[in-house]
Scaffold this motif. Structure first.
Motif, PDB file in Angstrom:
ATOM      1  N   GLY A  28     -10.704  58.898  42.414  1.00 59.85           N
ATOM      2  CA  GLY A  28     -10.790  58.286  43.730  1.00 59.85           C
ATOM      3  C   GLY A  28     -10.765  56.848  43.411  1.00 59.85           C
ATOM      4  O   GLY A  28     -10.904  56.283  42.531  1.00 59.85           O
ATOM      5  N   ALA A  29     -10.659  55.995  44.770  1.00 56.01           N
ATOM      6  CA  ALA A  29     -10.417  54.564  44.671  1.00 56.01           C
ATOM      7  C   ALA A  29     -11.661  53.913  45.630  1.00 56.01           C
ATOM      8  O   ALA A  29     -11.757  54.608  46.738  1.00 56.01           O
ATOM      9  CB  ALA A  29      -9.161  54.079  45.090  1.00 56.01           C
ATOM     10  N   ILE A  30     -12.216  52.960  45.218  1.00 55.61           N
ATOM     11  CA  ILE A  30     -13.325  52.231  45.999  1.00 55.61           C
ATOM     12  C   ILE A  30     -12.612  51.076  46.112  1.00 55.61           C
ATOM     13  O   ILE A  30     -12.623  50.285  45.217  1.00 55.61           O
ATOM     14  CB  ILE A  30     -14.747  52.217  45.357  1.00 55.61           C
ATOM     15  CG1 ILE A  30     -15.203  53.494  45.253  1.00 55.61           C
ATOM     16  CG2 ILE A  30     -15.533  51.356  46.092  1.00 55.61           C
ATOM     17  CD1 ILE A  30     -16.815  53.562  44.666  1.00 55.61           C
ATOM     18  N   CYS A  31     -11.749  50.814  47.447  1.00 54.95           N
ATOM     19  CA  CYS A  31     -11.117  49.481  47.342  1.00 54.95           C
ATOM     20  C   CYS A  31     -11.219  48.754  48.621  1.00 54.95           C
ATOM     21  O   CYS A  31     -12.248  48.947  49.351  1.00 54.95           O
ATOM     22  CB  CYS A  31      -9.677  50.088  47.625  1.00 54.95           C
ATOM     23  SG  CYS A  31      -9.444  51.289  49.067  1.00 54.95           S
ATOM     24  N   PHE A  32     -10.373  47.748  48.892  1.00 54.98           N
ATOM     25  CA  PHE A  32     -10.288  47.024  50.186  1.00 54.98           C
ATOM     26  C   PHE A  32      -9.308  47.510  50.994  1.00 54.98           C
ATOM     27  O   PHE A  32      -8.287  48.233  50.633  1.00 54.98           O
ATOM     28  CB  PHE A  32     -10.036  45.585  49.633  1.00 54.98           C
ATOM     29  CG  PHE A  32     -10.935  44.842  48.811  1.00 54.98           C
ATOM     30  CD1 PHE A  32     -12.421  45.035  48.829  1.00 54.98           C
ATOM     31  CD2 PHE A  32     -10.405  44.245  47.847  1.00 54.98           C
ATOM     32  CE1 PHE A  32     -13.411  44.487  48.024  1.00 54.98           C
ATOM     33  CE2 PHE A  32     -11.348  43.438  46.971  1.00 54.98           C
ATOM     34  CZ  PHE A  32     -12.737  43.549  47.054  1.00 54.98           C
TER      35      PHE A  32
END
Ligand code: TXA
Ligand code: MG
Length: 337
Positions: A261-265
């Motif tokens: 998963g990605a923790i993004c903007f």
């Protein structure tokens, strides 16, 4: 134990529980706190039990007026008064020499006490109505991300506390800034909602404890005991990725997809081909602070095994976001730049 969920209209009931030695979770502007009468040793000991918190990690005492400082602090430095006038009520905690009346259970045997005057109206009213001062750590199970929504508190604390006061979402979303005023030069122990620049604009230069941005070395003593524990961590492995927008997207999209998963903007979201959890707009540090702990909990709910997180900017409140994220990642960083 049955846990009552109380509305704002029921603060008087919550105050009675505090007075009689019970545990009440209260909303604050930073995160929810797990509160008890700071002068009741048994009640304070029960906080540690409910959280599963090590007894050597001291608690913050929450006050309802600046004048309460005199009740628990033996010697109030001039700079503490300047900070109190500038930032209280608000997300700033000061470590000061403690008065004898503060139980050792609160200060974990240290000769200092951490004090904060929260600005959330429910917290402020609860302190005033209970007629005492309230010792409270963040209301999460020890090691988990701090709770910023009622649901987080219920997930962690149902059955472990007498009552939970519902205050909706916490405005700041990260715990308070902790600054020690016991040495010659004020020292930042934990970054938070009040920034280094804001503090320096009223009391001049301060020192940053190395543990703010770096891992403590083996055997090194933590100035703030909380800094030495693995903190704010979801079940998922988190890796902080340093690099440009393009480098981050390319890197995440090139990973083997399973459990990633990605923790993004916000700006990254549509370019990613893995499940994403956005911290908010790239340039909105307040939003990133507010959303971080919710995002960490959502990552676990989605069953993500490994989350690649964007590295926030380190200025302003970004320093606090970075400080929490790097701990959630167990200091695992990948540098692409
Ligand atoms: O925003 C906040 O500060 C929230 C809300 C509920 O007020 N509270 C909070 O408490 O974050 P807690 O216990 O999760 O974190 C307090 C931190 C810990 O890292 C602890 O080690 C440190 O403050 N601390 C407490 N007393 C201290 C002392 N006397 N000297 C140095 N550090 C201290
Ligand atoms: Mg905490």
């Amino acid at each position: 134990m049955e846990t009552k969920i109380l509305s704002q209209e029921q603060i008087a009931d919550a105050a009675r529980i505090i007075k009689s030695g019970g545990l009440v979770v209260m909303p604050t502007e930073t995160v929810y706190g797990l509160g008890a009468d700071a002068f009741n040793k048994q009640a304070v000991a029960n906080i540690f039990k409910a959280k599963g918190r090590p007894m050597d990690n001291p608690l913050i005492v929450h006050i309802g007026a600046i004048k309460d400082l005199k009740r628990i602090v033996s010697d109030i430095p001039e700079k503490a008064l300047i900070l109190a006038r500038a930032f209280w009520p608000g997300p700033l905690t000061m470590v000061l020499p403690k008065a004898q009346c503060v139980p050792d259970e609160v200060s974990a045997g240290l000769d200092t006490v951490a004090v904060r005057y929260p600005s959330h109206p429910i917290a402020e009213t609860l302190i005033l109505l209970s007629g005492t001062l309230i010792a409270a750590p963040s209301a999460n199970l020890s090691g988990s991300p701090s709770p910023t929504e009622l649901k987080h508190v219920v997930d962690d604390m149902n059955g472990r506390v007498d009552a939970i006061l519902d205050g909706g979402s916490c405005e700041v979303g990260l715990e308070s800034t902790v600054i020690s005023l016991v040495g010659d030069v004020p020292r930042l122990l934990r970054p938070g909602g009040v920034t280094v620049d804001e503090i320096e604009s009223v009391i001049g230069k301060i020192e940053l404890d190395p543990a703010v941005t770096e891992k403590l070395r083996e055997g090194e003593k933590a100035a703030s005991p909380g800094m030495k524990y693995k903190h704010y961590a979801p079940q998922a492995r988190v890796v902080v990725v340093k690099g440009s927008d393009e480098q981050y997207i390319r890197y995440v999209n090139s990973q083997d997809k399973k459990g990633i998963g990605a923790i993004c903007f916000d700006e990254d979201a549509e370019k990613l081909n893995v499940p994403f959890f956005s911290l908010g707009p790239k340039d909105d540090q307040a939003a990133q602070a507010k959303n971080l702990f919710s995002v960490l909990r959502s990552v676990d709910e989605a069953g993500i095994a490994l989350a690649y997180a964007r590295c926030p900017r380190l200025d302003g409140v970004g320093l606090a976001v970075y400080n929490r994220l790097i701990r959630a990642a167990g200091f695992e960083v990948t540098c692409l730049a």
